[in-house]
Design a protein around this motif. Structure first.
Motif, short mmCIF file in Angstrom:
data_model
loop_
_atom_site.label_atom_id
_atom_site.label_comp_id
_atom_site.label_asym_id
_atom_site.label_seq_id
_atom_site.Cartn_x
_atom_site.Cartn_y
_atom_site.Cartn_z
N CYS A 57 0.84 -1.20 0.00
CA CYS A 57 0.00 0.00 0.00
C CYS A 57 0.87 1.25 0.00
O CYS A 57 1.93 1.29 0.64
CB CYS A 57 -0.91 0.01 1.23
SG CYS A 57 -2.05 -1.38 1.30
N SER A 84 0.62 -0.75 7.36
CA SER A 84 -0.31 -1.86 7.17
C SER A 84 -0.14 -2.88 8.29
O SER A 84 0.96 -3.05 8.82
CB SER A 84 -0.06 -2.56 5.82
OG SER A 84 -0.30 -1.67 4.75
N SER A 93 -1.08 -6.62 2.13
CA SER A 93 -0.91 -5.71 0.99
C SER A 93 -2.22 -5.10 0.52
O SER A 93 -2.22 -4.33 -0.45
CB SER A 93 -0.24 -6.45 -0.17
OG SER A 93 -1.01 -7.58 -0.53
N CYS A 94 -3.32 -5.43 1.18
CA CYS A 94 -4.61 -4.89 0.75
C CYS A 94 -5.27 -4.03 1.83
O CYS A 94 -6.33 -3.45 1.59
CB CYS A 94 -5.57 -6.03 0.37
SG CYS A 94 -5.03 -6.95 -1.09
N MET A 96 -4.59 -1.09 5.16
CA MET A 96 -3.68 -0.15 5.79
C MET A 96 -4.42 0.55 6.93
O MET A 96 -5.65 0.59 6.98
CB MET A 96 -3.17 0.88 4.79
CG MET A 96 -4.24 1.77 4.17
SD MET A 96 -3.61 2.93 2.92
CE MET A 96 -2.53 3.96 3.94
N CYS A 127 -6.82 -0.43 0.97
CA CYS A 127 -5.88 0.40 0.20
C CYS A 127 -6.52 0.81 -1.13
O CYS A 127 -7.33 0.09 -1.70
CB CYS A 127 -4.60 -0.37 -0.09
SG CYS A 127 -3.70 -0.91 1.37
N TRP A 130 -1.21 1.40 -4.84
CA TRP A 130 -0.17 0.44 -4.47
C TRP A 130 1.15 0.76 -5.19
O TRP A 130 1.17 1.38 -6.24
CB TRP A 130 -0.59 -0.98 -4.86
CG TRP A 130 -1.80 -1.47 -4.14
CD1 TRP A 130 -1.85 -2.20 -2.99
CD2 TRP A 130 -3.16 -1.26 -4.52
NE1 TRP A 130 -3.14 -2.46 -2.63
CE2 TRP A 130 -3.98 -1.90 -3.55
CE3 TRP A 130 -3.79 -0.60 -5.58
CZ2 TRP A 130 -5.36 -1.89 -3.62
CZ3 TRP A 130 -5.16 -0.58 -5.64
CH2 TRP A 130 -5.94 -1.22 -4.68
N CYS A 149 -5.96 -7.26 -4.92
CA CYS A 149 -6.94 -7.23 -3.83
C CYS A 149 -8.35 -7.53 -4.38
O CYS A 149 -8.56 -8.58 -4.95
CB CYS A 149 -6.88 -5.89 -3.11
SG CYS A 149 -5.22 -5.55 -2.46
#
Length: 571
Positions: A57, A84, A93-94, A96, A127, A130, A149
């Motif tokens: 993110c 995150s 990673s999806c 935050m 997020c 990216w 995501c």
């Protein structure tokens, strides 16, 4: 007997006399072979064009400027990882933390050491932007269109639409080449790839790319359909199996070369153009050096043109064929040599309705098992091929190995099927594929090398089955239903190609689920083949009664093929 009938009857003799190693035949086949290799590369290119990229993110400018000013730190990857939450020691990673919770519930200690000494909870949000890891790929459609995501399913959808294009291309190009000619539709397929690949490279959003790139599949399979039929029609019966298997390996070679191209060019736009634009150069060579199929021309009553093309072929190969064009006397057979049989087109035989395949109990059972096997083998083949880069390890090496393993699979199966028989070979290859893919579920991701080995064994089994099932199917159907039977089998195969990408979407739930499904349906396909009769050493069935007779004697050959000789008396 008119000139057309004479030429049709003598066509096999003429092609045999012209030869397949002459200048014209070799030149035409090599050009077509190279073009089909590029067709395979364009179909397979989606594995790199839509390859997944690691991502994190991106923090807002308000957060970075505020923390930099407040705590006097230089913003680095460490600070980015702290925006995150983590799970199993991995940064998500999806998701935050929200801007307000980070500003209100953290201290400078958190931003320098990662320890939240305020003990206050942090709220999260999804997020919206990216940053992508470019260590493996410079860019793919994933990074350009943010297919991560909540949009991650779109990568599999683009591959599914590619398979839709393959499905439509197999049907339309087959019909089109029958109506407008092999050479014409082969050239049209080349143009479709050039235009669709070029336009998809200029895509401004995901749906434009996915819908336009679908026609790459259309053109790619069009090359295979038109090209395979053309090569079979200009090659004498004696060499058709070898030439057909060679053309089938264009996919294997195309995938191997694609892995090299992908390694050298890691930007999806330039890679897409690199595997499609060379067709612009090859198209004029094809149009200049290749001629229309004489067999197709005769079927369209274009006898003069067919005769002229045969003369061009013969002259280029250094042969004389004028004697073959001489009309026979009334009491002569229409052949130059008395020991050469007259070739009678199957359309002259009594025709049967396609529904007969489902009315007759024996044909119905054979058809349903064949339909399922074609569906399964294509489903697994494309499912593994287009997702080889999903394996842990170097994606270029994995895809290279996935393509290379097809060479021994095709060569080995073509040898074994003539020694052992059709049924045991297809059964064994299906079981090898099924068991190896099911065993992948037993290995953790840490044993990546073993998982890759099992993956390749599964690909070996599916490729070997692919090389056998066409021959087996054509030998099971009676002559009046052979064309329609194999045609419906081919349609089931295209449905399998589309289903493969839907099945691989299950990896978003669990990485092993697709392999469990592939392994299960492959093992079932292998077991069902045991029900079918063996065709090795048997004449092609001419009538439904011939097929029924073949089916009734299936148990005799079953014992001979699967039971060792010392144990046969006990069975």
């Amino acid at each position: 007997m008119n000139e057309k009938d004479v030429l049709e009857a003598r066509l096999e003799a003429i092609l045999s006399h012209i030869g397949w190693l002459g200048k014209f035949t070799l030149r035409s086949n090599i050009i077509m072979f190279i073009i089909c290799v590029f067709g395979a590369m364009n179909i397979g290119s989606t594995v790199f064009l839509a390859a997944k990229m690691d991502h994190t993110c991106i923090p807002s400018e308000d957060l970075t400027s505020n923390i930099t000013e407040k705590c006097g730190v230089n913003w680095t990857d460490l600070q980015t990882s702290l925006i995150s939450p983590t799970k199993d020691n991995k940064t998500l990673s999806c998701e935050m933390y929200t801007l307000s919770s980070l500003l209100e519930n953290t201290s400078c200690t958190y931003w320098t050491s990662g320890v939240n000494d305020t003990n206050r909870s942090l709220t999260t949000e999804t997020c919206t932007s990216w940053e992508y890891d470019q260590s493996m790929y410079e860019s793919t459609i994933v990074s350009d269109f943010n297919l991560v995501c909540g949009n991650a399913w779109k990568t599999s959808m683009s591959q599914f639409l590619l398979m839709v294009g393959v499905f439509l291309g197999a049907m339309i190009c087959g019909i089109g080449s029958d109506r407008f000619g092999r050479k014409t539709f082969f050239a049209i397929s080349i143009l479709v790839i050039i235009v669709s690949a070029g336009v998809s490279s200029l895509s401004v959003n995901y749906w434009m790319y996915a819908l336009v790139h679908m026609f790459v599949g259309f053109g790619g399979i069009g090359l295979c359909v038109s090209g395979y039929v053309y090569v079979m029609e200009i090659t004498s019966d004696k060499h058709r199996v070898f030439v057909g298997q060679t053309l089938q390996m264009t996919f294997s070679l195309g995938f191997v070369l694609l892995s090299l191209c992908g390694y050298l060019q890691r930007n999806w736009v330039y890679l897409n153009l690199a595997v499609s634009l060379p067709l612009i150069v090859l198209l004029p060579f094809y149009l200049w050096f290749s001629k229309e199929s004489p067999r197709w021309l005769l079927s369209k009553n274009q006898t003069i043109r067919a005769k002229r093309i045969l003369q061009i072929m013969a002259k280029a190969n250094g042969k004389e064929i004028d004697e073959y064009f001489e009309k026979p006397n009334v009491h002569e057979t229409p052949l130059v040599k008395p020991d050469e049989p007259i070739i009678i087109d199957s359309s002259q035989k009594n025709s049967l309705s396609t529904l007969e395949m489902f009315r007759n109990p024996t044909l119905r059972k054979i058809s349903l098992i064949l339909f399922y096997n074609w569906f399964v083998v294509t489903c697994i083949y494309y499912g593994l091929t287009l997702n080889a880069t999903a394996l842990i390890g170097n994606p270029y090496l994995n895809f290279f190995l996935s393509g290379f393993i097809e060479f021994p699979a095709y060569l080995g199966s073509s040898w074994v099927i003539h020694i052992w028989g059709r049924r045991p070979t297809i059964f064994t290859c299906n079981m090898i594929s099924g068991i190896s893919l099911l065993c992948m579920n037993l290995l953790p991701d840490d044993l990546s090398i073993l998982r890759t080995v099992l993956f390749l064994i599964g690909k070996f089994g599916s490729s070997a089955t692919f090389g056998c099932v066409y021959l087996y199917s054509s030998e099971l159907y009676p002559t009046p239903l052979r064309g329609n039977g194999v045609g419906i089998c081919s349609s089931c195969a295209r449905l399998g190609g589309m289903a493969s990408q839907l099945i691989f979407m299950l990896s978003q739930i669990n990485n092993n689920l697709p392999y469990i499904v592939f392994g299960g349906i492959s093992a079932l396909a292998g077991m069902l083949v045991i029900i079918l009769p063996e065709t090795k050493g048997s004449k092609l069935p001419e009538t439904i009664e011939d097929t029924e007779k073949l089916y009734k004697h299936r148990n005799v050959t079953l014992v001979k093929q699967f039971v060792p000789r010392p144990l046969r008396k006990c069975v």
